[in-house]
Scaffold this motif. Structure first.
Motif, PDB file in Angstrom:
ATOM      1  N   GLY A   1     -52.583 -55.139   7.578  1.00  0.00           N
ATOM      2  CA  GLY A   1     -52.466 -56.251   6.627  1.00  0.00           C
ATOM      3  C   GLY A   1     -51.237 -57.079   6.922  1.00  0.00           C
ATOM      4  O   GLY A   1     -50.327 -56.634   7.628  1.00  0.00           O
ATOM      5  N   GLY A   2     -51.196 -58.304   6.389  1.00  0.00           N
ATOM      6  CA  GLY A   2     -50.072 -59.187   6.672  1.00  0.00           C
ATOM      7  C   GLY A   2     -49.957 -59.431   8.166  1.00  0.00           C
ATOM      8  O   GLY A   2     -50.930 -59.829   8.806  1.00  0.00           O
ATOM      9  N   SER A   3     -48.800 -59.154   8.726  1.00  0.00           N
ATOM     10  CA  SER A   3     -48.642 -59.375  10.167  1.00  0.00           C
ATOM     11  C   SER A   3     -48.992 -58.126  10.983  1.00  0.00           C
ATOM     12  O   SER A   3     -48.820 -58.123  12.196  1.00  0.00           O
TER      13      SER A   3
ATOM     14  N   PRO B   1     -56.376 -56.671   3.270  1.00  0.00           N
ATOM     15  CA  PRO B   1     -56.492 -56.791   4.718  1.00  0.00           C
ATOM     16  C   PRO B   1     -57.963 -56.720   5.134  1.00  0.00           C
ATOM     17  O   PRO B   1     -58.795 -56.184   4.407  1.00  0.00           O
ATOM     18  N   MET B   2     -58.233 -57.230   6.302  1.00  0.00           N
ATOM     19  CA  MET B   2     -59.617 -57.363   6.740  1.00  0.00           C
ATOM     20  C   MET B   2     -59.717 -57.114   8.233  1.00  0.00           C
ATOM     21  O   MET B   2     -58.978 -57.710   9.016  1.00  0.00           O
ATOM     22  N   ILE B   3     -60.650 -56.256   8.606  1.00  0.00           N
ATOM     23  CA  ILE B   3     -60.881 -56.012  10.031  1.00  0.00           C
ATOM     24  C   ILE B   3     -62.354 -56.265  10.359  1.00  0.00           C
ATOM     25  O   ILE B   3     -63.147 -56.509   9.467  1.00  0.00           O
ATOM     26  N   VAL B   4     -62.682 -56.226  11.643  1.00  0.00           N
ATOM     27  CA  VAL B   4     -64.076 -56.411  12.044  1.00  0.00           C
ATOM     28  C   VAL B   4     -64.567 -55.212  12.845  1.00  0.00           C
ATOM     29  O   VAL B   4     -63.783 -54.524  13.503  1.00  0.00           O
ATOM     30  N   ASP B   5     -65.873 -54.989  12.767  1.00  0.00           N
ATOM     31  CA  ASP B   5     -66.526 -53.905  13.487  1.00  0.00           C
ATOM     32  C   ASP B   5     -67.524 -54.528  14.448  1.00  0.00           C
ATOM     33  O   ASP B   5     -68.688 -54.740  14.104  1.00  0.00           O
ATOM     34  N   PRO B   6     -67.076 -54.873  15.658  1.00  0.00           N
ATOM     35  CA  PRO B   6     -67.992 -55.556  16.583  1.00  0.00           C
ATOM     36  C   PRO B   6     -69.075 -54.635  17.117  1.00  0.00           C
ATOM     37  O   PRO B   6     -70.130 -55.109  17.523  1.00  0.00           O
ATOM     38  N   SER B   7     -68.842 -53.320  17.106  1.00  0.00           N
ATOM     39  CA  SER B   7     -69.808 -52.394  17.709  1.00  0.00           C
ATOM     40  C   SER B   7     -71.116 -52.385  16.928  1.00  0.00           C
ATOM     41  O   SER B   7     -72.200 -52.502  17.503  1.00  0.00           O
ATOM     42  N   HIS B   8     -71.010 -52.229  15.605  1.00  0.00           N
ATOM     43  CA  HIS B   8     -72.246 -52.146  14.816  1.00  0.00           C
ATOM     44  C   HIS B   8     -72.920 -53.502  14.676  1.00  0.00           C
ATOM     45  O   HIS B   8     -74.135 -53.578  14.539  1.00  0.00           O
TER      46      HIS B   8
ATOM     47  N   GLY C   1     -58.744 -64.551  12.327  1.00  0.00           N
ATOM     48  CA  GLY C   1     -57.752 -64.146  11.336  1.00  0.00           C
ATOM     49  C   GLY C   1     -57.824 -62.709  10.866  1.00  0.00           C
ATOM     50  O   GLY C   1     -57.137 -62.335   9.909  1.00  0.00           O
ATOM     51  N   ALA C   2     -58.629 -61.876  11.530  1.00  0.00           N
ATOM     52  CA  ALA C   2     -58.727 -60.474  11.103  1.00  0.00           C
ATOM     53  C   ALA C   2     -57.440 -59.719  11.417  1.00  0.00           C
ATOM     54  O   ALA C   2     -56.634 -60.147  12.248  1.00  0.00           O
TER      55      ALA C   2
ATOM     56  N   ILE D   1     -50.830 -65.073  19.133  1.00  0.00           N
ATOM     57  CA  ILE D   1     -51.039 -66.495  18.813  1.00  0.00           C
ATOM     58  C   ILE D   1     -51.183 -66.698  17.309  1.00  0.00           C
ATOM     59  O   ILE D   1     -50.733 -67.689  16.743  1.00  0.00           O
ATOM     60  N   LEU D   2     -51.817 -65.721  16.658  1.00  0.00           N
ATOM     61  CA  LEU D   2     -52.065 -65.826  15.217  1.00  0.00           C
ATOM     62  C   LEU D   2     -50.939 -65.215  14.383  1.00  0.00           C
ATOM     63  O   LEU D   2     -51.088 -65.081  13.157  1.00  0.00           O
ATOM     64  N   GLY D   3     -49.843 -64.798  15.020  1.00  0.00           N
ATOM     65  CA  GLY D   3     -48.709 -64.274  14.254  1.00  0.00           C
ATOM     66  C   GLY D   3     -48.871 -62.843  13.789  1.00  0.00           C
ATOM     67  O   GLY D   3     -48.307 -62.438  12.776  1.00  0.00           O
ATOM     68  N   LYS D   4     -49.649 -62.063  14.516  1.00  0.00           N
ATOM     69  CA  LYS D   4     -49.823 -60.650  14.150  1.00  0.00           C
ATOM     70  C   LYS D   4     -49.434 -59.771  15.341  1.00  0.00           C
ATOM     71  O   LYS D   4     -49.416 -60.213  16.481  1.00  0.00           O
ATOM     72  N   THR D   5     -49.136 -58.512  15.032  1.00  0.00           N
ATOM     73  CA  THR D   5     -48.759 -57.574  16.082  1.00  0.00           C
ATOM     74  C   THR D   5     -49.510 -56.269  15.903  1.00  0.00           C
ATOM     75  O   THR D   5     -49.578 -55.734  14.799  1.00  0.00           O
ATOM     76  N   PHE D   6     -50.084 -55.762  16.984  1.00  0.00           N
ATOM     77  CA  PHE D   6     -50.674 -54.427  16.960  1.00  0.00           C
ATOM     78  C   PHE D   6     -49.561 -53.403  17.105  1.00  0.00           C
ATOM     79  O   PHE D   6     -48.670 -53.558  17.950  1.00  0.00           O
ATOM     80  N   ALA D   7     -49.607 -52.354  16.303  1.00  0.00           N
ATOM     81  CA  ALA D   7     -48.625 -51.275  16.434  1.00  0.00           C
ATOM     82  C   ALA D   7     -48.725 -50.681  17.828  1.00  0.00           C
ATOM     83  O   ALA D   7     -49.805 -50.574  18.396  1.00  0.00           O
ATOM     84  N   GLU D   8     -47.545 -50.304  18.365  1.00  0.00           N
ATOM     85  CA  GLU D   8     -47.540 -49.596  19.651  1.00  0.00           C
ATOM     86  C   GLU D   8     -47.782 -48.125  19.374  1.00  0.00           C
ATOM     87  O   GLU D   8     -47.304 -47.572  18.364  1.00  0.00           O
ATOM     88  N   ASN D   9     -48.498 -47.491  20.243  1.00  0.00           N
ATOM     89  CA  ASN D   9     -48.798 -46.090  20.093  1.00  0.00           C
ATOM     90  C   ASN D   9     -47.732 -45.258  20.786  1.00  0.00           C
ATOM     91  O   ASN D   9     -47.147 -45.690  21.763  1.00  0.00           O
TER      92      ASN D   9
END
Lengths: 351, 351, 351, 351
Positions: free
Chosen positions: D96-98, D270-277, D296-297, D337-345
């Motif tokens: 959620g958020g960034s 917060p909102m995510i997408v499930d492209p697989s299904h 914007g997900a 580009i959209l101002g979000k960051t994926f957590a590093e594992n």
């Protein structure tokens, strides 16, 4: 028209909307609720530019109160309209009110012999208007596209001989002039329901128009297309439900049965169903035809062929003449329950 | 083609189907399973009349194996087609392959001044092709219908001045002759995607065609409409996704994002998205445009207005020039990730 | 099952698919066409893992030939199934074949008095099975959720008094044990049509199941849900069409009238329609009910209230008792045309 | 709330509506237009029984102004909610958020070895939350149904070992108690989005809930389902778009890309997408994932398998580990580009 403001819209935005409504010649009524302000625009809704209001700052949404069509609405014309098809060389067939009609014939006119034979069969079975395509809208450019004006002359001659008005699809504005003297009723196909130039051209003629519903058209869109025709002075519009696109894949299109009571409540125009194109498969045609009548339609348009496997177009959905005859028996019974009567046909002319 | 027989189809029915397949010049391969017989028709699928087979006794269904379009298919033409828009009085803009394009301008051309002003803004923002409607398809007969050929001349002059090819919607076959010398790219609207006469007429010209997807058209239907144009010898078709009708009512149309990877896999034609008409509301236009590029589109067509509340048509969905400019920055970044480049525009001509 | 290979699939891929089919115990029939190879897997389709084949290299698509359900199919059971509802403290009501049934009552049971009054009215009007919700699926957590087991006891007592079996919705697996001895027929709501645990639990009981179609379910999905119940040994499934989600917004859900002939052709199970939930508005309920019967349904389930404006749930769609009575007269006439008969009710018990 | 009266509603009907509104504790504002009267009900909209008003004589329609959900709305909570998944034996992952998150793993857990192997791959590729089904909703009763609690223990152990919170689907209220201590995030599947009892049960726990959108659910329906969970005191709802049912048949479900900007505007969740299904086919998964992020997900949930042809469930849609890795590279770029960051594992634990 109702204008709902955002929940934190500042006074300046509200004042701007009020000012615009008054500039358009209407009165603005404010309802300041706890969370948001709602503004009613009172007056001639036709004077208000809904799009303009929707773009103003602070406006969340604009809710029209009046229907966007007028001539097609039951508020404008309370009683059922009865459309007359034919006259001149053929008898008049009435559609609407207590008058139900059956329009039948081949999908496409392929030659004079098959037309004569099928027309005789549907006349014998109880159809009172003859259908038959001479220009065919085909999804593939490689499919049979119709025989054009020669086939139209065969239609005219066959209709005259049997005493049946003819209903023929027009696809292009350039065909209107040539077709007009030869036909009794225009058919506008589903894919042309929003071909607005074509609607205007047939609206300028004085032949009635069978207006099929578009595959993605709401009932409102459909009545707006009827309005295009009516607004040109042509009052003879017959609505035709023929199925809409849905996710269901066991049938070609889903006949929207509820469009019948809905459109009949909103509009005074007569309404028929086309079970052949909805179903796409012979097995389901009779059930859909009966359902349409039971839901309140003023008749059906149906495809019939004595040998469907020879048809160049849509053979799988054509009824056999004997099935058509049985269907008409049941349709007359259901019509009677709903207070409608199918016109009786004159005995077939000896050929 | 595969013909699946009913589970109790008699031998005579099976023999009839085999006979018909052979009569059409193909070979029939039988697979007699425990519950039903399946017949494969091997040969040129184009020679087989699917409808005819479907009407034969004992046939449950017919499953085509080949795609019904040919020239539009990637099997026919493996590499991405690059369509060239413009030439002559304006530079050529390429669309397809690694070339992305931005087509922008007002919804409808309302007067020369607004056109000049908006065109200058979109040119400055990075658009390389100018759009602007001169005939407008409107669901209501009472809405603004466009200014016609006069507006088209303004479009031509403005495009020439800025060095931008122009893309203009054609609605009626009778407009083709007059418009052809003035435009650089035809636009076929969603409601005309299956106006087959119109497709044929623009197919006979040598100007490229932006073909919007119909509101109820599957990707297959859409490629068949492209085939209508291609089959006339015009190889310049650009597909444009602009949303389909679904049950979701929070937005005007649902942009079918998956049509992008699907159509790009099935076809070699370039593909762009129209976020303005899908969204119907300014707030959502940028998100849809970015999503379209990320899914693999070759660009966008978008409506821009410096003062949307003055627009006579679709104001609520027009982007402001400054938002458009910001959007283009992000679009270029996403294009780069996907291996595409937007053409750089010449500096705006001093007006 | 038919496996269609990509048009340039190498021999190694084809061999792998053939090998996998044979490993699964089936025979593979190759048809090498000019453009692509098609492989038929002949044998028990149930043994073939369609997903597995679809993931193999070079496979374009897999087309199943057999239907994915078995016990629900007409191929498995050719004659119409007649489901018996009731027995014990109430008479048996038959549904299916030539037996039509009318299930009626309030949307939700709100108190004993209103239940008694409505039940008396629908009994008098001709309903033979009593409906009434005690657990209500509501889209908003803030809406009335039903009175639970106390209301169920009122339903049981009322049904017994009038000699009407009762049909009650179950929403959660934890309710099954307590409800089973009290009800005559389970109702599975549209939103639970794919609540597979719930389907299994009611499948383990021996009370019949009224299975409403899900809002996004194809006829195939629906019959697969019926299969869940049937596969547990419960053979008493009654299908109920109640409308699907489409783009049309003039009505709550679009009753899919074609699902009636389609499901009746594919399956032996009885089928009724729910015009109340499809319409969401009283004005359209009778038309949809009549259409359903005319299309071949075995009856209806309908909501009735003597004072809809007092109903805590779905008042706008409830029929008034006098309208219900008139509807039943027309329904009986249409049933007769289609070769079906509604059971006659015993005279109402004096309360 | 706005009540629109019929165009000829008598004064008595208008008075009755006004009386009822006042009885409910609100004020009634009348706007008597030329053609019809519109009544605004001003006050707490929650106090007004919309259904009741809709059933009164003379009422044409009732238009709610306020949204039917509260806790889920952005008006209630203006800033983006950041949901925390994990804690205890595994690190917390923010969504959620960034904060963007990638949830990945096998469709179904089939054995410990395959789980270990796939989990290692997705961890290495950049996923921070592990998915894996132990109870599977299958449309056919004859398909693999999941391994239940044993598989859940493997999930727990694997997540702990790799430092990844686990997200697991719950299908039945009876599973909640046993699953709660073992999982980090509930998954509610599309077919259970309106299983209201299940929503309430997970709402009573304090583990976050990934709420997939139903196949026929509007964005409004979806937010009302979120409201069910939130109203029980559980504030950790993550919305997940996974495609809706449309007429398009080239793909399993149509990912509704516009639901992302729409739901993000209406709600703080917060909102995510499930492209697989949505895709149902590997080839389209990456395009849909990238489009979702660009729209914007806050991340994706995706299925990965090292050998999809061995998967017992949904193999055709599983990404190969190397494709997943490449996808994550592009996703991170678009997120930036959209101002979000994926957590590093964290580095993968040596197994």
């Amino acid at each position: 028209m109702i204008i709902v403001m955002n929940h934190n819209a500042p006074k300046a935005s509200i004042d701007r909307v009020v000012g615009e409504i008054e500039r358009m010649g209407c009165a603005a009524h404010l309802s300041a609720g706890r969370f948001r302000t709602v503004i009613g625009a009172v007056g001639e809704e036709g004077q208000i530019d809904q799009n303009h209001l929707a773009t103003l700052d602070g406006v969340e949404k604009v809710v029209p109160i009046m229907k966007p069509y007028k001539l097609a609405s039951r508020e404008f014309h309370e009683d059922d309209t009865v459309v007359e098809v034919g006259g001149g060389s053929v008898p008049v067939v009435k559609v609407g009110g207590s008058h139900a009609a059956c329009i039948a014939g081949p999908c496409a006119v392929e030659n004079l012999e098959m037309l004569t034979r099928i027309a005789g069969k549907v006349h014998e079975g109880g159809a009172t208007i003859l259908r038959g395509g001479v220009y065919k809208p085909r999804t593939s450019p490689y499919s049979f596209q119709g025989l054009g004006v020669e086939a139209l002359k065969w239609m005219r001659a066959t209709g005259d001989q049997l005493g049946m008005p003819i209903c023929v699809e027009v696809m292009d504005t350039r065909q209107v002039e040539q077709m007009e003297p030869l036909i009794d009723c225009w058919q506008i196909g589903a894919r042309n329901m929003q071909n607005f130039d074509l609607l205007r051209e047939v609206g300028k003629t004085r032949k009635p128009v069978l207006l099929k519903r578009g595959l993605a058209a709401t009932v409102k869109d459909w009545l707006l297309s009827a309005e295009y025709v009516l607004s040109q002075g042509n009052r003879g519009v017959i609505l035709c439900e023929r199925g809409i696109k849905t996710f269901e894949d066991s049938i070609r299109y889903s006949m929207d049965i509820s469009s019948i009571p809905v459109a009949r409540q909103l509009s005074h125009l007569p309404m028929i169903v086309d079970p052949s194109h909805a179903a796409g498969k012979r097995d389901y045609v009779s059930s859909l035809a009966l359902a349409g009548m039971a839901a309140g339609a003023h008749g059906i348009i149906v495809e019939v062929h004595y040998c469907p496997s020879e048809a160049q177009c849509d053979g799988p959905q054509a009824l056999l003449p004997e099935t058509f005859k049985e269907l008409m028996v049941q349709l007359r019974q259901i019509a009677a329950i709903l207070g409608k009567t199918f016109a009786e046909n004159a005995a077939p002319v000896t050929v």
